[in-house]
Design a protein around this motif. Structure first.
Motif, PDB file in Angstrom:
ATOM      1  N   TYR A  96       1.866  16.749  -2.528  1.00  8.50           N
ATOM      2  CA  TYR A  96       2.255  16.907  -1.865  1.00  8.50           C
ATOM      3  C   TYR A  96       2.444  16.375  -0.508  1.00  8.50           C
ATOM      4  O   TYR A  96       3.834  15.480   0.010  1.00  8.50           O
ATOM      5  CB  TYR A  96       2.576  18.538  -1.368  1.00  8.50           C
TER       6      TYR A  96
ATOM      7  N   ARG B  54       5.062  22.437   5.460  1.00  6.05           N
ATOM      8  CA  ARG B  54       6.267  21.627   4.838  1.00  6.05           C
ATOM      9  C   ARG B  54       7.157  21.129   5.626  1.00  6.05           C
ATOM     10  O   ARG B  54       7.248  21.103   6.395  1.00  6.05           O
ATOM     11  CB  ARG B  54       6.825  23.198   3.503  1.00  6.05           C
TER      12      ARG B  54
ATOM     13  N   LEU C 225       7.694  20.516  -3.781  1.00  7.65           N
ATOM     14  CA  LEU C 225       6.722  21.335  -4.367  1.00  7.65           C
ATOM     15  C   LEU C 225       7.215  21.722  -5.988  1.00  7.65           C
ATOM     16  O   LEU C 225       5.996  21.804  -7.190  1.00  7.65           O
ATOM     17  CB  LEU C 225       7.114  23.130  -4.159  1.00  7.65           C
TER      18      LEU C 225
ATOM     19  N   ILE D 252      -0.170  25.763   5.154  1.00  2.27           N
ATOM     20  CA  ILE D 252       0.088  24.872   4.999  1.00  2.27           C
ATOM     21  C   ILE D 252       1.619  23.967   5.422  1.00  2.27           C
ATOM     22  O   ILE D 252       2.261  24.662   4.403  1.00  2.27           O
ATOM     23  CB  ILE D 252      -0.198  24.109   3.749  1.00  2.27           C
TER      24      ILE D 252
ATOM     25  N   GLU E 177      -1.948  29.610   2.918  1.00  3.01           N
ATOM     26  CA  GLU E 177      -2.912  28.415   3.520  1.00  3.01           C
ATOM     27  C   GLU E 177      -2.151  28.555   5.693  1.00  3.01           C
ATOM     28  O   GLU E 177      -3.357  27.325   5.481  1.00  3.01           O
ATOM     29  CB  GLU E 177      -3.829  27.620   2.751  1.00  3.01           C
TER      30      GLU E 177
ATOM     31  N   ILE F 144      -2.001  19.700  -1.841  1.00  8.28           N
ATOM     32  CA  ILE F 144      -1.936  19.078  -0.659  1.00  8.28           C
ATOM     33  C   ILE F 144      -1.466  18.217  -1.237  1.00  8.28           C
ATOM     34  O   ILE F 144      -1.106  17.027  -0.092  1.00  8.28           O
ATOM     35  CB  ILE F 144      -2.834  19.660   0.137  1.00  8.28           C
TER      36      ILE F 144
ATOM     37  N   VAL G  13       2.546  27.502  -6.291  1.00 10.76           N
ATOM     38  CA  VAL G  13       2.128  26.971  -5.549  1.00 10.76           C
ATOM     39  C   VAL G  13       3.257  26.652  -4.084  1.00 10.76           C
ATOM     40  O   VAL G  13       2.442  26.669  -2.494  1.00 10.76           O
ATOM     41  CB  VAL G  13       3.230  25.114  -5.013  1.00 10.76           C
ATOM     42  N   ARG G  14       4.064  27.077  -3.380  1.00  9.98           N
ATOM     43  CA  ARG G  14       5.096  27.511  -2.808  1.00  9.98           C
ATOM     44  C   ARG G  14       3.829  28.932  -2.078  1.00  9.98           C
ATOM     45  O   ARG G  14       3.939  28.749  -0.564  1.00  9.98           O
ATOM     46  CB  ARG G  14       6.375  28.096  -2.796  1.00  9.98           C
TER      47      ARG G  14
ATOM     48  N   ARG H 250       0.849  30.312  -2.354  1.00  9.49           N
ATOM     49  CA  ARG H 250      -0.098  29.176  -1.951  1.00  9.49           C
ATOM     50  C   ARG H 250       0.172  28.919  -0.205  1.00  9.49           C
ATOM     51  O   ARG H 250      -0.875  28.791   0.476  1.00  9.49           O
ATOM     52  CB  ARG H 250      -1.246  28.519  -2.976  1.00  9.49           C
ATOM     53  N   PHE H 251       0.500  27.962  -0.108  1.00 15.28           N
ATOM     54  CA  PHE H 251       0.963  26.932   1.053  1.00 15.28           C
ATOM     55  C   PHE H 251       1.608  27.606   2.173  1.00 15.28           C
ATOM     56  O   PHE H 251       1.057  27.591   2.907  1.00 15.28           O
ATOM     57  CB  PHE H 251       1.826  25.950   0.685  1.00 15.28           C
TER      58      PHE H 251
ATOM     59  N   LEU I  52      -5.795  23.056  -5.346  1.00 15.35           N
ATOM     60  CA  LEU I  52      -5.231  23.500  -4.134  1.00 15.35           C
ATOM     61  C   LEU I  52      -5.353  21.992  -3.144  1.00 15.35           C
ATOM     62  O   LEU I  52      -4.745  21.594  -2.293  1.00 15.35           O
ATOM     63  CB  LEU I  52      -5.806  24.601  -2.712  1.00 15.35           C
TER      64      LEU I  52
END
Length: 72
Positions: free
Chosen positions: A18, A49, A24, A47, A45, A15, A38-39, A41-42, A11
Motif C-alpha cells: 500500500y 489510508r 487496497l 493504519i 490497526e 502495508i 484488507v480494509r 484490518r487497516f 499485514l
C-alpha cells in the motif's frame, strides 16, 4: 463460507504494498483475500489510508486546480 483474515506477515506485506502506491483492491488481489478483509484490518490497526480517488498529495491537488483554471 469461512471469514478471511490477514496474519501478521500478510499485514506487514499489505502495508508495504500500500505504501508503494497500490490500491487496497490491488493489495487484496496480490494477497489472495478480499478488499474488505484488507480494509477492515487497516481500520482495526488504525493504519492511515489515502483519500479516495488517487494517491496524490494535497499540493498536487492545488496544482491541478490552479493549472486547470489558468487554461480556461
Amino acid at each position: 463460507m469461512r471469514r478471511q483474515s490477514l496474519d501478521v506477515d500478510q499485514l506487514s506485506e499489505a502495508i508495504r504494498l500500500y505504501e508503494t502506491g497500490l490500491s487496497l483492491q490491488a493489495v487484496a488481489t496480490r494477497l489472495g483475500v478480499s478488499y474488505n478483509c484488507v480494509r477492515q484490518r487497516f481500520v482495526k490497526e488504525a493504519i492511515p489510508r489515502r483519500p479516495r480517488g488517487g494517491s496524490y498529495t494535497h499540493e498536487e491537488d492545488l496544482f491541478r486546480f490552479s493549472s486547470s483554471s489558468a487554461i480556461s
